[in-house]
Scaffold this active site. Structure first.
Site, mmCIF file in Angstrom:
data_model
loop_
_atom_site.group_PDB
_atom_site.id
_atom_site.type_symbol
_atom_site.label_atom_id
_atom_site.label_comp_id
_atom_site.label_asym_id
_atom_site.label_seq_id
_atom_site.Cartn_x
_atom_site.Cartn_y
_atom_site.Cartn_z
ATOM 1 C CD GLU A 1 26.937 -33.028 55.735
ATOM 2 O OE1 GLU A 1 27.531 -32.615 56.749
ATOM 3 O OE2 GLU A 1 27.526 -33.321 54.672
ATOM 4 N N GLY B 1 37.434 -43.306 64.563
ATOM 5 C CA GLY B 1 37.737 -44.453 65.423
ATOM 6 C C GLY B 1 37.133 -44.392 66.818
ATOM 7 N N GLY B 2 36.488 -43.282 67.147
ATOM 8 C CA GLY B 2 35.821 -43.190 68.449
ATOM 9 C C GLY B 2 36.758 -43.026 69.635
ATOM 10 C CB ALA C 1 33.011 -29.002 64.700
ATOM 11 N NE ARG D 1 48.990 -41.621 62.946
ATOM 12 C CZ ARG D 1 47.786 -41.162 63.275
ATOM 13 N NH1 ARG D 1 47.360 -40.003 62.806
ATOM 14 N NH2 ARG D 1 46.996 -41.848 64.061
ATOM 15 C CB ILE E 1 36.874 -36.687 69.476
ATOM 16 C CG1 ILE E 1 37.041 -37.787 68.422
ATOM 17 C CG2 ILE E 1 35.409 -36.602 69.925
ATOM 18 C CD1 ILE E 1 36.478 -39.140 68.812
HETATM 19 C C1 FAD Z 1 38.691 -42.888 59.504
HETATM 20 C C2 FAD Z 1 39.049 -41.827 60.502
HETATM 21 C C3 FAD Z 1 39.299 -42.193 61.832
HETATM 22 C C4 FAD Z 1 39.604 -41.197 62.772
HETATM 23 N N1 FAD Z 1 39.762 -41.572 64.084
HETATM 24 C C5 FAD Z 1 39.909 -40.609 65.020
HETATM 25 C C6 FAD Z 1 39.867 -40.937 66.413
HETATM 26 O O1 FAD Z 1 39.668 -42.092 66.792
HETATM 27 N N2 FAD Z 1 40.008 -39.926 67.316
HETATM 28 C C7 FAD Z 1 40.188 -38.615 66.935
HETATM 29 O O2 FAD Z 1 40.301 -37.754 67.810
HETATM 30 N N3 FAD Z 1 40.213 -38.281 65.609
HETATM 31 C C8 FAD Z 1 40.062 -39.225 64.656
HETATM 32 N N4 FAD Z 1 40.006 -38.868 63.324
HETATM 33 C C9 FAD Z 1 39.962 -37.436 62.969
HETATM 34 C C10 FAD Z 1 38.557 -36.868 63.210
HETATM 35 O O3 FAD Z 1 37.584 -37.856 62.959
HETATM 36 C C11 FAD Z 1 38.211 -35.679 62.314
HETATM 37 O O4 FAD Z 1 39.239 -34.743 62.406
HETATM 38 C C12 FAD Z 1 36.878 -35.068 62.769
HETATM 39 O O5 FAD Z 1 35.837 -36.009 62.588
HETATM 40 C C13 FAD Z 1 36.525 -33.795 62.037
HETATM 41 O O6 FAD Z 1 35.260 -33.341 62.525
HETATM 42 P P1 FAD Z 1 34.596 -32.031 61.936
HETATM 43 O O7 FAD Z 1 33.318 -31.836 62.687
HETATM 44 O O8 FAD Z 1 35.574 -30.935 61.924
HETATM 45 O O9 FAD Z 1 34.325 -32.413 60.416
HETATM 46 P P2 FAD Z 1 33.517 -33.633 59.760
HETATM 47 O O10 FAD Z 1 33.093 -34.638 60.749
HETATM 48 O O11 FAD Z 1 34.307 -34.104 58.604
HETATM 49 O O12 FAD Z 1 32.196 -32.900 59.270
HETATM 50 C C14 FAD Z 1 32.238 -31.914 58.264
HETATM 51 C C15 FAD Z 1 30.944 -31.978 57.488
HETATM 52 O O13 FAD Z 1 30.819 -30.818 56.670
HETATM 53 C C16 FAD Z 1 30.258 -31.196 55.433
HETATM 54 N N5 FAD Z 1 30.601 -30.184 54.422
HETATM 55 C C17 FAD Z 1 31.799 -29.966 53.838
HETATM 56 N N6 FAD Z 1 31.708 -28.962 52.947
HETATM 57 C C18 FAD Z 1 30.416 -28.534 52.961
HETATM 58 C C19 FAD Z 1 29.688 -27.539 52.234
HETATM 59 N N7 FAD Z 1 30.272 -26.802 51.302
HETATM 60 N N8 FAD Z 1 28.373 -27.375 52.507
HETATM 61 C C20 FAD Z 1 27.748 -28.154 53.447
HETATM 62 N N9 FAD Z 1 28.385 -29.111 54.145
HETATM 63 C C21 FAD Z 1 29.705 -29.307 53.908
HETATM 64 C C22 FAD Z 1 30.876 -32.550 55.154
HETATM 65 O O14 FAD Z 1 30.113 -33.281 54.230
HETATM 66 C C23 FAD Z 1 30.886 -33.167 56.544
HETATM 67 O O15 FAD Z 1 29.728 -33.906 56.806
HETATM 68 C C24 FAD Z 1 39.714 -39.845 62.370
HETATM 69 C C25 FAD Z 1 39.473 -39.496 61.041
HETATM 70 C C26 FAD Z 1 39.138 -40.462 60.116
HETATM 71 C C27 FAD Z 1 38.859 -40.044 58.699
#
Ligand code: FAD
Lengths: 117, 506
Positions: free
Chosen positions: B74, B87-88, B54, B333, B489
């Site tokens: 970050e 998982g990509g 995001a 699940r 994603i």
């Molecule tokens: C192991 C695993 C496999 C998955 N496989 C899939 C898949 O294949 N396909 C799919 O669609 N979804 C999958 N998911 C779900 C998906 O990966 C997540 O929902 C998605 O990555 C979330 O993205 P995001 O950008 O919202 O947050 P994130 O990628 O979690 O990024 C959030 C970031 O914010 C940072 N942060 C948090 N709090 C603070 C703060 N106070 N100050 C500064 N920084 C902060 C964190 O450290 C982190 O780096 C999977 C999830 C996991 C855990």
């Protein structure tokens, strides 16, 4: 299990703060750093070194070459890995005052024989 | 390895981290404040918090829309969050590969599939918005250099094959190129920077944030809090809270420390809770998904998760105390996670069940070799060896295998009603591969409410909070009760792009 964890955690937290003074230099660091803490502690003695501190002497490309693995396990190279490339700060896996596990062990069981905790 | 050590060293380490974390976190209480009279330490144009899908997509899109001074903050030392270990798998309707493979799909169809798994409480408008822009998001990853397997996959709950997967089978195949793209186009990235609260103007608008610099996660170092003015606004992309045991137990008391977690350590939720304090609307916080395909023998998602997702349809899950099956191996699940948690020894201690697969069938998955090589799974030539290793009573186990194989033959599972289509001709026979199972907390469906402009709504006025946008897992309600695999994603990326567009228009 839970209780045990708390007790252990307390013991370990105690150990950690003690070891803050007790420097256990790696052999190859003894010569270069000597007693000058500032060599690494570029943010001030009471602060952690910056993420760039180690790179004054160590070159990430060299390190990546040294720890390269075979094609099949190519991404298990801690200095050039699948998830973070070469951008993982040294302090994630290495600590001079405190033992650290390789970050990969958060999710994987593969071994790094030369990694000094 | 020890069979009795449930979660092993990792749980021990976690406990340590949790206890130490509490002591350290206490004095540094996050809180939002009025900004009048504040002396700003720094001013930026676009301020993004969090560096997963995001946050990265938002930064690239904001730059494309003309922003000159975009910053990602970050808190961890490394970038990528959950996204870098994911998982990509990326779902999108109406893609070039679908056209090539002759798959009939549409925005409507993808939304309909998701509405069904959302059990009636998903946010249709948001799902439609994401589906409509999913191909654009996929294009952004390709433009940055992401590479995908040359085939589509059809995941559980999807009515057609619409899922791409990176060639490295990991989200890093997307976060790495996006991060490099950010560097290339001049986005400034700051690690070890922890968001600790908003600075709010007279009319409740967001003017900036408090940011702890030189922050070392889990360590006892104070760093320094600075006040950053965000000229155009703030995009919250801080992800979920699956790693915060207190907060997840507040929503679902069954998600104790005994249940592991697949998430990156930074998924602790304080960004989301800070938005609630500000007045954002909490939605569906108690819908937290656990993965029943995880293993207690490794941390996080590890290698076993994808191995067992692939193998469940033609495998047998066995309770080690009884030697018998205890669930439909391909139920949803939650059903499976609950069944696994009920596998306990006479004293009530956790006794992770085992998944038995014929080696000839398991070996088709690329992870099988690694699972055995890295000691998170085992190969046995005879059932006696297997039973001895896991201390499973041999006679009932043998009888169970015979019974199960009769279901493979008849195509009907009279024990648990498993759909045996994919188990056809796949009898359970030696040599075997075995992994241990134990659920891990995986995804938080809940979060703050946003509209299709990625604006965060205020609970009292019902209007967007000016200057505040959110995208990704930190948002809630979109997927309803259960998120379909590979749909996060596209959501994270599309909403990140949307937040950037809205901010640049405002
Ligand atoms: C192991 C695993 C496999 C998955 N496989 C899939 C898949 O294949 N396909 C799919 O669609 N979804 C999958 N998911 C779900 C998906 O990966 C997540 O929902 C998605 O990555 C979330 O993205 P995001 O950008 O919202 O947050 P994130 O990628 O979690 O990024 C959030 C970031 O914010 C940072 N942060 C948090 N709090 C603070 C703060 N106070 N100050 C500064 N920084 C902060 C964190 O450290 C982190 O780096 C999977 C999830 C996991 C855990």
């Amino acid at each position: 299990m839970k209780k045990l964890n708390i007790v252990l955690a307390l013991v370990l937290t105690g150990l950690v703060s003690l070891s803050a003074q007790a420097v256990e230099l790696r052999d190859h660091h003894k010569e270069v750093i000597g007693k000058d803490c500032k060599t690494c502690h570029d943010n001030g003695i009471k602060q952690f070194p910056s993420d760039q501190a180690c790179l004054q002497c160590h070159d990430i490309d060299d390190l990546a070459e040294q720890t390269a693995r075979s094609e099949e396990d190519r991404w298990q190279n801690p200095h050039n890995n699948l998830h973070y490339g070469k951008d993982l700060p040294c302090q994630e896996c290495h600590g001079e005052h405190k033992p650290k596990k390789p970050m990969c062990s958060n999710c994987h069981t593969f071994k790094f024989d030369k990694h000094k905790e | 390895m020890s069979n009795n050590n449930l979660l092993g060293r990792r749980n021990f380490i976690k406990g340590m981290g949790a206890a130490a974390g509490v002591a350290i976190a206490a004095p540094a209480m996050a809180i939002s404040e009025k900004a009048d009279g504040v002396k700003w330490d720094k001013e930026v144009e676009v301020l993004i918090i969090g560096s997963g899908f995001a946050g990265l997509a938002a930064a690239i899109e904001a730059t494309r829309k003309g922003a000159k001074d975009v910053h990602i903050f970050e808190k961890m030392s490394y970038f990528g969050g959950n996204s870098a270990i994911n998982g990509g798998l990326f779902a999108a309707p109406g893609t070039p590969m679908q056209k090539k493979e002759g798959v009939q799909d549409s925005v409507e169809r993808m939304v309909a599939d998701q509405m069904k798994s959302g059990r009636g409480v998903a946010d249709e408008a948001l799902l439609r918005h994401v589906a409509e822009h999913a191909v654009e998001a996929l294009q952004m990853t390709m433009d940055a250099g992401s590479e995908f397997h040359p085939y589509l996959q059809q995941l559980g709950g999807h009515s057609v094959a619409r899922t791409y997967q990176t060639t490295v089978s990991c989200g890093a195949g997307i976060t790495q190129p996006l991060y490099k793209e950010c560097q290339k186009i001049g986005v400034k990235t700051h690690n070890r920077s922890k968001f600790e609260g908003f600075l709010v103007g007279e009319a409740g608008e967001i003017l900036g944030v408090k940011m702890r610099e030189n922050y070392h996660f889990g360590e006892d170092q104070p760093g320094k809090v600075i006040k950053i003015r965000a000229k155009r606004g703030v995009i919250m992309a801080t992800g979920g809270f699956a790693q915060n045991i207190d907060l997840r137990m507040a929503q679902d008391p069954t998600l104790t420390a005994e249940v592991g977690c697949t998430n990156a350590p930074g998924a602790t939720g304080e960004g989301m809770y800070e938005m609630f304090r500000l007045g954002a609307i909490p939605v569906h916080l108690a819908h937290i998904q656990s993965g029943p395909w995880a293993s207690p023998d490794e941390g996080g998602f590890g290698y076993v998760s994808n191995y067992s997702i692939y193998n469940f349809p033609h495998s047998m899950a066995i309770n080690r105390l009884t030697g018998k099956r205890f669930m439909n191996e391909i139920a949803d699940r939650k059903t499976r996670a609950d069944a696994e948690l009920s596998c306990r020894d006479e004293k009530g201690e956790a006794l992770p069940p085992i998944l038995i697969t014929s080696y000839k069938d398991s070996k088709k998955h690329p992870n099988t070799k690694k699972v055995i090589k890295y000691n998170v799974g085992w190969k046995f030539d005879t059932i006696e060896e297997l039973a001895k290793h896991f201390e499973v009573p041999l006679k009932p186990l043998k009888a169970q295998i015979e019974e199960y194989n009769s279901y493979v033959k008849s195509g009907e599972d009279s024990q648990f009603g498993k759909n045996m289509t994919k188990a056809k001709d796949k009898y359970i026979q030696a040599p075997f591969t075995v992994v241990r199972l134990w659920p891990k907390v995986h995804y938080c469906q809940g979060g703050v409410q946003v509209n299709t402009e990625a604006e965060v709504k205020d609970s009292f006025t019902g209007k967007p909070i000016s200057g505040l946008y959110a995208a990704g897992e930190v948002c809630g309600g979109i997927h309803g009760v259960s998120r379909l695999g590979s749909c996060s994603i596209p959501e994270c990326m599309v909403m990140g792009m949307t937040a950037a567009r809205s901010m640049m228009k405002a």
